[in-house]
Design an enzyme around this catalytic site. Sequence first.
Site, PDB file in Angstrom:
ATOM      1  N   CYS A   7       0.743  -0.877  -0.047  1.00  0.00           N
ATOM      2  CA  CYS A   7       0.003  -0.093  -0.147  1.00  0.00           C
ATOM      3  C   CYS A   7       0.731   1.064  -0.277  1.00  0.00           C
ATOM      4  O   CYS A   7       1.659   1.682   0.574  1.00  0.00           O
ATOM      5  CB  CYS A   7      -0.611   0.117   1.503  1.00  0.00           C
ATOM      6  SG  CYS A   7      -2.100   1.389   1.518  1.00  0.00           S
ATOM      7  N   CYS A   9      -0.806   4.009  -6.112  1.00  0.00           N
ATOM      8  CA  CYS A   9      -1.661   3.306  -5.350  1.00  0.00           C
ATOM      9  C   CYS A   9      -2.327   1.943  -6.066  1.00  0.00           C
ATOM     10  O   CYS A   9      -2.347   1.242  -6.883  1.00  0.00           O
ATOM     11  CB  CYS A   9      -2.929   4.351  -4.965  1.00  0.00           C
ATOM     12  SG  CYS A   9      -4.729   3.469  -4.388  1.00  0.00           S
TER      13      CYS A   9
HETATM   14  N1  DGL Z   1      -3.615   0.505  -1.820  1.00  0.00           N
HETATM   15  C1  DGL Z   1      -3.197   1.989  -0.878  1.00  0.00           C
HETATM   16  C2  DGL Z   1      -2.324   2.634  -1.707  1.00  0.00           C
HETATM   17  O1  DGL Z   1      -1.428   1.687  -2.522  1.00  0.00           O
HETATM   18  C3  DGL Z   1      -4.553   2.616  -1.105  1.00  0.00           C
HETATM   19  C4  DGL Z   1      -6.414   2.554  -1.013  1.00  0.00           C
HETATM   20  C5  DGL Z   1      -7.132   3.677  -0.018  1.00  0.00           C
HETATM   21  O2  DGL Z   1      -6.691   4.435   0.261  1.00  0.00           O
HETATM   22  O3  DGL Z   1      -7.359   2.435   1.238  1.00  0.00           O
HETATM   23  O4  DGL Z   1      -1.950   3.832  -2.003  1.00  0.00           O
END
Ligand code: DGL
Length: 254
Positions: A77, A178
């Site tokens: 993430c 993201c």
């Molecule tokens: N998948 C997450 C990232 O790479 C973020 C998603 C969210 O905002 O929960 O930033």
Amino acid sequence: MENMNTNPEVCFFDSGIGGISLLYECVRRLPRVDFTYFADNFRVPYGSLPQEEIIKAVDEKFKEIESRNPTAAVVACNTVTARCIDFLRGKYKFEIVGIQPAVKPAAEKGNCLVLATPATAQSRAVKELVEKYGNGRTQVFACPDLAAYVENNVFDLSAERIKSFLPNIKVDAVVLGCTHYVFCKEVISNYCNCAVFDGIEGTADHLCKILGNSDHQTPRAQKIAFSGGDTAKNRLVFRSLMVRNGRLSQKVNI
Ligand code: DGL
């Protein structure tokens, strides 16, 4: 490194389904490693939470991860990497790999646009990354609603809706900052008509390097488990990636 009768275990964390794209790549490359994917789907989007709340939520998950005594953990993430990787590395003693926007290779193509959550876009970590590798022609654009849209519609994504979250800017390269956006890579690439970078390969390379090439000659099949949040959805997303890539016959217990 490990008891030869058991596979090493690597724990992944993402707020929701985003990190499954990275999980898939690591499962493919490391067939003798077991993986547990931790998520918190019902609290997505993390990218719109204040820093203290992100740290609190992630710390809860990392306490669970710690209790499994993993060989390594992967923060799949960008938001969590940007906002709390230093906190996690200071507190937990196992190796922690984080995913970051792939600014360096993208900026070599020319004018570059990083798409990210608000928390990532406004972070010091990403400002420093852009200053260091952005060649002075990289801009960051926050997409406040795209991660939640992908989280809630992953099996039915609409190209028109995805485009409505994107800026109308002509660039030479786009960085997906993201992991949720990886599920829209094709739409974004068609819409922006340029190369799109996602950091999946680079992060998987890093994990492989950390685990080394010790050959775990175990008779066991690789085990992929899901914990926290919507485990049924996360398992289904992972299985869909395996099916789509013709790899469900790989010796894995999902
Ligand atoms: N998948 C997450 C990232 O790479 C973020 C998603 C969210 O905002 O929960 O930033």
